[in-house]
Design a protein around this motif. Structure first.
Motif, PDB file in Angstrom:
ATOM      1  N   THR A   3       0.780  -1.261  -0.008  1.00 55.64           N
ATOM      2  CA  THR A   3      -0.114   0.052  -0.103  1.00 55.64           C
ATOM      3  C   THR A   3       0.686   1.263  -0.010  1.00 55.64           C
ATOM      4  O   THR A   3       1.917   1.355   0.811  1.00 55.64           O
ATOM      5  CB  THR A   3      -0.983  -0.054   1.180  1.00 55.64           C
ATOM      6  OG1 THR A   3      -1.559  -1.278   1.568  1.00 55.64           O
ATOM      7  CG2 THR A   3      -2.038   1.157   1.316  1.00 55.64           C
ATOM      8  N   ARG A   4       0.531   2.149  -0.713  1.00 55.35           N
ATOM      9  CA  ARG A   4       1.204   3.481  -0.694  1.00 55.35           C
ATOM     10  C   ARG A   4       0.958   4.299   0.546  1.00 55.35           C
ATOM     11  O   ARG A   4      -0.245   4.556   0.875  1.00 55.35           O
ATOM     12  CB  ARG A   4       1.086   4.305  -2.020  1.00 55.35           C
ATOM     13  CG  ARG A   4       1.689   5.565  -2.031  1.00 55.35           C
ATOM     14  CD  ARG A   4       1.132   6.346  -3.449  1.00 55.35           C
ATOM     15  NE  ARG A   4      -0.232   6.791  -3.424  1.00 55.35           N
ATOM     16  CZ  ARG A   4      -0.369   7.875  -2.831  1.00 55.35           C
ATOM     17  NH1 ARG A   4       0.602   8.653  -2.413  1.00 55.35           N
ATOM     18  NH2 ARG A   4      -1.818   8.421  -2.582  1.00 55.35           N
ATOM     19  N   ASP A   6       0.535   7.453   2.498  1.00 54.84           N
ATOM     20  CA  ASP A   6      -0.011   8.975   1.931  1.00 54.84           C
ATOM     21  C   ASP A   6       0.065   9.796   3.388  1.00 54.84           C
ATOM     22  O   ASP A   6      -0.740  10.039   3.955  1.00 54.84           O
ATOM     23  CB  ASP A   6      -1.248   9.032   1.565  1.00 54.84           C
ATOM     24  CG  ASP A   6      -1.693  10.410   0.817  1.00 54.84           C
ATOM     25  OD1 ASP A   6      -0.954  11.059   0.960  1.00 54.84           O
ATOM     26  OD2 ASP A   6      -2.651  10.574   0.484  1.00 54.84           O
ATOM     27  N   SER A  90       9.620   1.016  -0.308  1.00 57.05           N
ATOM     28  CA  SER A  90       8.688   2.090  -0.727  1.00 57.05           C
ATOM     29  C   SER A  90       7.977   2.566   0.437  1.00 57.05           C
ATOM     30  O   SER A  90       7.135   3.531   0.365  1.00 57.05           O
ATOM     31  CB  SER A  90       7.840   1.774  -1.741  1.00 57.05           C
ATOM     32  OG  SER A  90       6.740   0.722  -1.367  1.00 57.05           O
ATOM     33  N   GLN A  91       7.908   1.902   1.454  1.00 58.54           N
ATOM     34  CA  GLN A  91       7.072   2.337   2.730  1.00 58.54           C
ATOM     35  C   GLN A  91       7.975   2.906   3.557  1.00 58.54           C
ATOM     36  O   GLN A  91       7.669   2.896   4.900  1.00 58.54           O
ATOM     37  CB  GLN A  91       6.300   1.064   3.221  1.00 58.54           C
ATOM     38  CG  GLN A  91       5.267   0.742   2.033  1.00 58.54           C
ATOM     39  CD  GLN A  91       4.482  -0.491   2.758  1.00 58.54           C
ATOM     40  OE1 GLN A  91       5.039  -1.433   3.128  1.00 58.54           O
ATOM     41  NE2 GLN A  91       3.172  -0.528   2.772  1.00 58.54           N
ATOM     42  N   ASP A 138      -3.708   3.726   4.055  1.00 59.07           N
ATOM     43  CA  ASP A 138      -2.706   4.811   3.553  1.00 59.07           C
ATOM     44  C   ASP A 138      -2.534   5.666   4.566  1.00 59.07           C
ATOM     45  O   ASP A 138      -1.345   6.258   4.585  1.00 59.07           O
ATOM     46  CB  ASP A 138      -3.023   5.186   2.043  1.00 59.07           C
ATOM     47  CG  ASP A 138      -4.299   6.152   2.016  1.00 59.07           C
ATOM     48  OD1 ASP A 138      -4.587   6.854   3.105  1.00 59.07           O
ATOM     49  OD2 ASP A 138      -4.741   6.543   1.156  1.00 59.07           O
ATOM     50  N   LYS A 171       4.985  -2.953   6.330  1.00 63.56           N
ATOM     51  CA  LYS A 171       5.384  -1.482   7.198  1.00 63.56           C
ATOM     52  C   LYS A 171       6.442  -1.632   8.326  1.00 63.56           C
ATOM     53  O   LYS A 171       6.601  -2.735   8.954  1.00 63.56           O
ATOM     54  CB  LYS A 171       4.225  -0.793   7.416  1.00 63.56           C
ATOM     55  CG  LYS A 171       3.320  -0.468   6.297  1.00 63.56           C
ATOM     56  CD  LYS A 171       2.190   0.189   6.699  1.00 63.56           C
ATOM     57  CE  LYS A 171       1.287   0.740   5.537  1.00 63.56           C
ATOM     58  NZ  LYS A 171      -0.067   1.190   5.941  1.00 63.56           N
TER      59      LYS A 171
END
Lengths: 496, 222
Positions: A3-4, A6, A90-91, A138, A171
């Protein structure tokens, strides 16, 4: 797929709760307290370090009185920015003074069951399931161990909790439950197994720790020993004061800030003396005692002021801040929870607290609720939207669109400018905005929507799995600790 | 003839003034006032007044704690005088309290101890990190009516169950009541381990102890 995340980035609103002069007064008072009143460090490891660096140590009371220069020089060694690593790069969460990452809250002891609604004691499976739901949200930047795995033995509980998070989310994981050296070492071995070695772990730590101070002006011995192990390995470690005005801190807010600051600052300084340059952070969740019961209230005007004021202190020391927010005292996801968590989230976010703890708990961080977790994320998304501020560029002023539409009767519904920008407007997930008639015919509540959302995530979301070999290694590290305790090789010491 | 002194005693408790409480207690001894009269007509009405103000929301927990400490200060002066006169203050119950083994948190436990003691219970505080057998030994030695067991951590609260079991193994249950408290303690937990009650705060603990003593008296009569 991951998950991106945000996060809130570079808030456009500003708020000055404390002027630089006021921060200076709190800092001066803090140094005076550390030097003349002292702070209790009930472990010889800390007292030896203090003594070696010129502090006056009272061995019997386990109190160190530290000259101001020692504290100031040590704090200057702390890095101002670093990254909380995630299994999926990316997290990663950069703690750089520009981001506000929300985490799950911790560490609860009861759960409102997602299926039955029954209130029951928390267990390992809850940690797994909450991690999986949080992985999909997110708004959640990283995990704090949300509830205690009370079906696991005390000596390895914190390790089971961490493994459960890593197996169910990509994460970053942060824990406040590691309060002994042996747990710290085992947890770091687990993190190193995930990253493929200690150097890689130092580079992008997938684990961070948080230790609670013992207000007023005290530390927990086991926690400090665990923190020293973390610092040795470059694992970010923070110290949280929960000083409570009129109870474990003075009745005045500035006094409570001074007491908490002395606790946090002295612990961070100790880490820098032991391992210069190690990543440390400030953590706080001060409150004002409920005057009737003496309870930790977790949500009053004082808490909200502390939420914004503490970041001024962390900024002054150039260290990241983890701020307690969403700490409502409400017993269920209700009006009180909404008011308290909205205020605390806003006040801590507007000043760019690097980490916000955390979403999902009720009753002063004791009861986990999936509905509350989703509501807290909704609050975070409102604040995130507000903190983007107002764009006054040409595109923002929209003169072309205004010319195109002209004076009434007219509307902006079906022009390209609207289509280009409408998704910048905030859209609720759990707010009741339907027309009254529709609501009265089908009066399901926003709580039902939130619960349904959590159930759907739990049913459908599959985070990228942990490599089975690594997963087995985590299990074997935990089994090793349990075997050592069973054989008497490891004696679990008293802590508190 | 002691009306002014008794009024000053009441006032010292209402004000939470330890110095005044100590001074009036010393004055009572010098002037020959019966210490039981000083307690029952001086200090206790002061404490009751504070209690009623607390209940009505006019006073807060710090007022209660100051009053309780003033009460205990006065009692510290009067106790030797009671002993000298071979008198005894009627005790509402004997309570042994402590924090479980492996846990060193004490603020909550101390609060409960202070409040119980000021409210007329005899309190033996075993401190922190207390092994189950010490709870048992102390309960036997002091003929405790109630054992209060505090725990602040989920990892240590299981020690509360051990204390209940140890008292049972020593054949002291259900005569000796067990009350539990601490942040992770819930009603369900208290029920599960077979404790006789739990309270979420110090004021509630006094009410609970009082209720248990009334229950015990009722059982003894019945």
């Amino acid at each position: 797929m991951a998950t991106r995340i945000d996060p809130i980035v570079s808030p456009k609103l500003t708020l000055e709760v404390l002027t630089p002069e006021q921060v200076g007064r709190i800092h001066e008072a803090t140094l005076e307290v550390i030097e003349t009143v002292g702070v209790r460090f009930p472990t010889p490891k800390a007292l030896d370090l203090w003594e070696a660096h010129g502090a006056t140590v009272d061995r019997e009371r386990q109190v160190a009185k530290v000259p101001r220069k020692v504290i100031e020089d040590a704090l200057a060694l702390a890095p101002a920015a670093y990254v909380l690593g995630a299994r999926d790069p990316s997290q990663d969460c950069p703690l750089d003074g520009e981001h506000v990452f929300a985490a799950t809250d911790g560490c609860g002891i009861e759960v409102i069951d997602i299926e039955t609604g029954e209130l029951r004691r928390s267990r390992l499976r809850d940690v797994e399931e909450i991690a999986r739901v949080a992985d999909a949200l997110d708004e959640v930047g990283f995990h704090w161990v949300p509830v205690s795995a009370q079906d696991k033995p005390a000596e390895s509980r914190a390790l089971h909790e961490l493994a459960a998070i890593w197996k169910n989310s990509t994460k970053h994981a942060q824990t406040e439950s590691i309060v002994t050296e042996h747990e710290a070492r085992a947890a770091i071995e687990m993190a190193a197994a995930i990253m493929g070695g200690h150097d890689a772990l130092r580079e992008r730590p997938v684990l961070s720790m948080m230790q609670c101070t013992t207000s007023p002006l005290g530390q927990d011995g086991g926690s400090i020993e665990a923190a020293l192990v973390a610092a040795e390995h470059g694992i970010p470690v923070g110290f949280m004061t929960m000083a409570s005005s009129a109870f474990s801190g003075p009745a005045t807010l500035a006094g409570t800030l001074v007491v908490g600051n002395a606790e946090v600052v002295s612990a961070m300084a100790l880490m820098e003396l032991a391992y210069p340059g190690c990543p440390v952070y400030y953590a706080a969740a001060q409150t004002a005692m409920d005057l009737r019961s003496g309870a930790y209230t977790g949500g009053g005007p004082e808490d909200f002021l502390f939420g914004a004021a503490t970041n001024a202190l962390a900024d002054f020391y150039h260290v990241p801040l983890s701020m307690g927010a969403f700490a409502t005292g409400a017993k269920e996801p209700d009006w009180q929870a909404g008011v308290e968590n909205a205020m605390s989230c806003f006040m801590a976010s507007v000043v760019t607290s690097d980490m916000l703890l955390g979403v999902g708990l009720l009753n002063g961080s004791r009861i986990f609720s999936y509905e509350q977790m989703l509501f807290d994320c909704e609050i975070y998304s409102i604040v995130r939207s507000m903190l983007k501020g107002i764009d006054t560029s040409d595109e923002g002023l929209a003169l072309d669109a205004i010319r195109e539409v002209g004076p009434a009767p007219a509307d902006y519904l079906a022009i390209k400018h609207t289509r280009a920008h409408m998704r910048e407007l905030w859209t609720p997930r759990f707010m009741e905005r339907r027309p009254y008639g529709q609501w009265s015919e089908a009066p399901d509540r926003n709580r039902d929507w939130a619960l349904e959302k959590a159930r759907t995530i739990l049913r459908t979301h599959q985070p990228d799995p942990l490599d089975p070999a690594v997963s087995a290694e985590l299990d074997s590290i935990i089994a090793g600790v349990e075997a050592d305790v069973a054989s008497g090789k490891l004696v679990v010491a008293a802590h508190g | 003839m002691y009306e002014d002194l008794l009024a000053a005693m009441r006032q010292s408790i209402a004000d939470g003034d330890q110095d005044a409480a100590t001074a009036t207690a010393n004055q009572a001894i010098e002037e020959g006032l019966d210490p039981l009269v000083a307690i029952d007509e001086g200090y206790v009405p002061g404490l009751s007044y504070v209690g009623s103000c607390f209940s009505s929301g006019e006073m807060f927990l710090p007022d209660m704690m100051l009053a309780a400490r003033a009460m205990n200060a006065a009692m510290a002066v009067l106790k030797p005088e009671l002993a000298r006169r071979s008198q005894e203050r009627s005790v509402r119950g004997r309570v042994v309290i402590g924090t479980v083994k492996g846990d060193i948190h004490e603020i909550g436990k101390n609060l409960v101890g202070t409040m119980l003691s000021a409210s007329g219970f005899e309190v033996v505080d075993l401190g922190v990190d207390v092994a189950p057998e010490r709870f048992v030994d102390a309960a036997r030695e002091h003929s405790a009516d109630i054992v209060g067991v505090s725990a602040l951590l989920t990892t240590t609260m299981t020690g509360q169950r051990t204390v209940v079991e140890s008292l049972a193994a020593a054949g002291m249950r259900p005569g000796v009541k067990v009350i539990v408290g601490g942040a992770p303690v819930t009603r369900a937990w208290a029920a599960e381990i077979g404790a006789d009650g739990y309270s979420e705060d110090a004021v509630g603990a006094v009410a609970l102890a009082t209720k248990l003593m009334e229950g015990a008296a009722g059982a003894a009569q019945g």
